[in-house]
Every structure is written in C-alpha cells, then in structure tokens.
Design an enzyme around this catalytic site. Structure first.
Site, short mmCIF file in Angstrom:
data_model
loop_
_atom_site.label_atom_id
_atom_site.label_comp_id
_atom_site.label_asym_id
_atom_site.label_seq_id
_atom_site.Cartn_x
_atom_site.Cartn_y
_atom_site.Cartn_z
N ASN A 178 9.53 -6.68 4.11
CA ASN A 178 9.31 -5.50 3.28
C ASN A 178 10.42 -4.47 3.52
O ASN A 178 10.91 -4.34 4.63
CB ASN A 178 7.92 -4.91 3.63
N GLY A 179 10.77 -3.78 2.44
CA GLY A 179 11.75 -2.70 2.54
C GLY A 179 12.90 -2.87 1.58
O GLY A 179 13.66 -3.84 1.68
N ARG A 201 8.03 0.64 -3.53
CA ARG A 201 8.62 1.55 -4.52
C ARG A 201 9.21 0.79 -5.70
O ARG A 201 9.18 1.28 -6.84
CB ARG A 201 9.66 2.43 -3.83
N PRO A 251 0.86 -1.19 0.00
CA PRO A 251 0.00 0.00 0.00
C PRO A 251 0.89 1.24 0.00
O PRO A 251 1.84 1.31 0.77
CB PRO A 251 -0.75 -0.12 1.34
N LYS A 296 0.59 -4.69 9.70
CA LYS A 296 1.82 -4.19 9.05
C LYS A 296 2.50 -3.25 10.02
O LYS A 296 1.88 -2.28 10.49
CB LYS A 296 1.45 -3.49 7.74
N CYS A 306 2.62 3.69 9.73
CA CYS A 306 2.66 5.01 9.09
C CYS A 306 3.45 6.00 9.95
O CYS A 306 3.16 6.18 11.13
CB CYS A 306 1.24 5.54 8.86
C1 LIG Z 1 4.48 7.42 -0.83
C2 LIG Z 1 4.31 6.27 0.14
C3 LIG Z 1 3.06 6.03 0.69
C4 LIG Z 1 2.88 4.96 1.60
N1 LIG Z 1 1.62 4.70 2.10
C5 LIG Z 1 1.43 3.62 2.91
C6 LIG Z 1 0.11 3.25 3.35
O1 LIG Z 1 -0.90 3.86 3.00
N2 LIG Z 1 0.01 2.17 4.18
C7 LIG Z 1 1.12 1.45 4.58
O2 LIG Z 1 0.98 0.48 5.32
N3 LIG Z 1 2.34 1.76 4.14
C8 LIG Z 1 2.52 2.81 3.31
N4 LIG Z 1 3.78 3.08 2.83
C9 LIG Z 1 4.90 2.19 3.18
C10 LIG Z 1 5.06 1.08 2.12
O3 LIG Z 1 3.95 0.22 2.12
C11 LIG Z 1 6.33 0.25 2.39
O4 LIG Z 1 6.23 -0.30 3.67
C12 LIG Z 1 7.61 1.09 2.28
O5 LIG Z 1 7.58 1.92 1.14
C13 LIG Z 1 8.85 0.19 2.22
O6 LIG Z 1 8.76 -0.70 1.14
P1 LIG Z 1 9.53 -0.43 -0.27
O7 LIG Z 1 10.98 -0.20 0.07
O8 LIG Z 1 9.28 -1.67 -1.07
O9 LIG Z 1 8.92 0.80 -0.88
C14 LIG Z 1 3.98 4.15 1.95
C15 LIG Z 1 5.24 4.40 1.37
C16 LIG Z 1 5.41 5.44 0.47
C17 LIG Z 1 6.77 5.66 -0.14
#
Ligand SMILES: Cc1cc2nc3c(=O)[nH]c(=O)nc-3n(C[C@H](O)[C@H](O)[C@H](O)COP(=O)(O)O)c2cc1C
Length: 329
Positions: free
Chosen positions: A215-216, A240, A16, A155, A114
């Site tokens: 995740n990350g 991302r 998300p 999460k 968040c």
């Molecule tokens: C712009 C943005 C918005 C996000 N919004 C949410 C969200 O609504 N709910 C949530 O659980 N995580 C949110 N996240 C976190 C992501 O779900 C994820 O945990 C985080 O980006 C790390 O994963 P990645 O490195 O694959 O991006 C958001 C991240 C970004 C960058």
C-alpha cells in the site's frame, strides 16, 4: 478475482480512509459501472477505524462505522467489508472484536498505522510500532477471541522513525496470528510525505509466510507494476488513488483501457452527494465530503484541481450540480 490475498487472481482492496471511504463511498465505488458487464474490481473494503479504549464499544458505534454489518458485512454488490479496530489494549480489543464478529463482520482489520497525534497520544495506531511485541499481543488477543473462520488482518506502516524495524514488526504480526498484513510504505514520521518505500515492504514480505498487501501511492497502472517489481507483492490496497481514479481497479484487471472522463467523474461525485442527502446527512456534511473528494481527486487529476478551486465555496447541492455541469460540459 482474489477475494483474499494469497488466493489465485489479483487482490485489490479499497483502503480505509477516515472521513473519506465511508459506507456511502464504499457503496458507490463497489457498484458504479466502470466497465460494461463487470463488477468494480474491488476485492474487499475495510471500514473507517473504530476507536477502542478501556471501555465497551457499543454496537451502534460499529453499525455507524460499518452499516454493511446489517447485510452480512457486504456492500450491495457483495463486496466484503472488514471492520477496522484501533487500540492498544489487547483485552479490550479482543472484546470489541468479539462484538464485531457477533454483529456479522466477515473479517477484522487491526490499525497499527494511524499517525494522528491525538490517537498516538492515547496509545493507539502507529504508536504500537515502537514496540512490536505489542502488535503481537493485540493481534494474538483478537485472533483468539474470534472464530477461526473470520480472518484477522493487520495494517502497519514500515516503522515509526525509519523503516529498519519493518521486518520485526511484520514477524510480530505473524506470530500473533495475523491472516495477512497490509503495509503502507511510509514511516509514522513521514506522515504522507514522499517517498513511499516499496522496497521495505518487500523486505517484510520475504521474512514472513503470510500474504503481504502493498500500500502507498498506487495511483495508476504504472505504479502497480513498479510496486510489484520492487516489493514482489501480488496483492495491493488502494486509497487516495481510488478517489481520483476509481477506474484503476477495473483497469488493473484489464477490464477497461480508458481513464475516467470528466463527465463520468462529475456524475460519480454528484451521485455521492445525492446519496448522502438521501440518507439524511446535513447539507454541510454532504458538501464537505463533496469538496474533500474533489481535493483528493485533484492529487491525481489536473481538471479536478480546477473544479475544486471553482467550487470550494459552493453552498448548495444545486450549485455544485450546476457548477460541475458547466465545468465539464
Ligand atoms: C484522509 C485519510 C484517512 C485515513 N484513514 C485511515 C483509517 O481509518 N485506517 C487506516 O488503516 N488507514 C487510514 N488511512 C491510510 C490509508 O488507508 C492508506 O494507508 C494511505 O492513504 C496510503 O495509501 P494511498 O497512497 O493509496 O492513499 C487514511 C488516509 C487518509 C489520506
């Protein structure tokens, strides 16, 4: 392909991302033909978060965040979309979850990660990590409110200040009855800064018996393999990385070898903008999302960085289309 973590096969969820992985993007990423004759490789999606305060959430708000609810909570390609709830009050979270289940959500995801100041100040998201018993209470209330057939996932981040409490938080989610736990390997304090701590995810995984989704910074196949080695996890969530490398889901399954070409990515970006326009979105919003996708893709791809610089002042969809055609032609 595993639809849920813990099932045989590789589980790869689309993360998300508020303002990024909206319904239009979910639709596109789960249906775009990235490998001939194959589905997208995305096991499931999670909606952008629905904020729950001490008042009822209106059905229209849930449907706006997750229009897939009108189709049984699935994208047109049949990929389930869990509805994500964010809030600190167990009773109101339970009421919102009940409504989500009535509207047809195939699962509920609880946002305890968040880092936004406004959200944290009003008792939501990562704030709850400071008191694992509150993670447990919210999870339990939601678990008890929805039918047993509907999974309730949580999460989290690895902690607020540091990763020391990750095991306690994971156990709290399990005690509350979470079906599985997704862990973003960063603290709240870190926001999105490096390094990501996959080892902390591994410590939590060892301490609980429910499946743990890592995740990350899962930006390519190498990162998935490294994360598997360090965390011991077999289930992953990609955020991302999905915007810069939407082909990663298919690549991880061995369905595609090559990276997405510039023209292919450009076609996807234009298809997204056109879909938003067709849904009646304002031009400003459509171009805003277009530029945001470019900026996010630029994290992973040098060419997208150059496109962003060239197109960041674009005023119309035609300009964006022509600009991308010129840059990738
Ligand atoms: C712009 C943005 C918005 C996000 N919004 C949410 C969200 O609504 N709910 C949530 O659980 N995580 C949110 N996240 C976190 C992501 O779900 C994820 O945990 C985080 O980006 C790390 O994963 P990645 O490195 O694959 O991006 C958001 C991240 C970004 C960058």
């Amino acid at each position: 392909m595993a639809r849920r973590p813990g099932e045989p096969g590789l589980f790869l969820a689309l993360a998300p991302m508020d303002g990024v992985t909206d319904a239009t993007t979910r639709e596109l990423l789960t249906s775009w033909p990235l490998a001939p004759g194959r589905p997208s490789g995305i096991s499931m999606c999670v909606s952008e978060f629905v904020r729950v305060t001490r008042q009822p959430v209106q059905p229209v708000v849930m449907l706006r965040h997750c229009p897939e609810l009108a189709r049984g909570g699935r994208t047109r390609a049949g990929v389930p979309v869990f509805l994500q709830l964010l809030g600190g009050d167990p009773e109101w979270m339970a009421r919102a979850a009940t409504l989500a289940a009535e509207l047809g959500a195939p699962g509920i995801d609880l946002n305890f990660g968040c880092p936004a100041k406004t959200v944290n100040r009003s008792d939501g998201g990562a704030t709850l990590l400071k008191q694992p018993c509150r993670v447990e209470a919210v999870t339990r209330a939601v678990r008890e409110a929805v039918p047993a057939a509907i999974p309730v996932s949580a999460k989290i981040r690895v902690g607020w200040e540091d990763a020391a409490p990750v095991v306690e938080i994971a156990r709290a989610a399990e005690q509350g009855g979470a079906s599985w736990l997704t862990i973003h390997g960063r603290t709240r304090r870190q926001l999105y800064k490096p390094p990501v701590d996959w080892a902390a995810i591994g410590r939590a995984r060892e301490a609980v018996s429910m499946p743990v989704v890592a995740n990350g910074d899962l930006f390519d196949r190498g990162a998935l393999l490294a994360c598997a080695r360090v965390s011991g996890c077999a289930s992953y969530m990609i955020g991302r990385g999905a915007m810069g490398r939407p082909e990663l889901f298919a690549q991880a399954r061995g369905w595609r070898d090559t990276d997405l070409g510039a023209e292919e990515l450009a076609a996807l970006l234009i298809a997204h903008a056109e879909a938003m326009a067709a849904e009646g979105a304002e031009l400003r919003a459509t171009l805003g999302r277009f530029k945001q996708w470019l900026r996010m893709a630029a994290l992973l791809r040098g060419d997208a960085g150059a496109w962003f610089e060239a197109l960041k002042r674009t005023q119309t969809l035609d300009e964006a289309r022509a600009g991308l055609a010129q840059l990738t032609g």
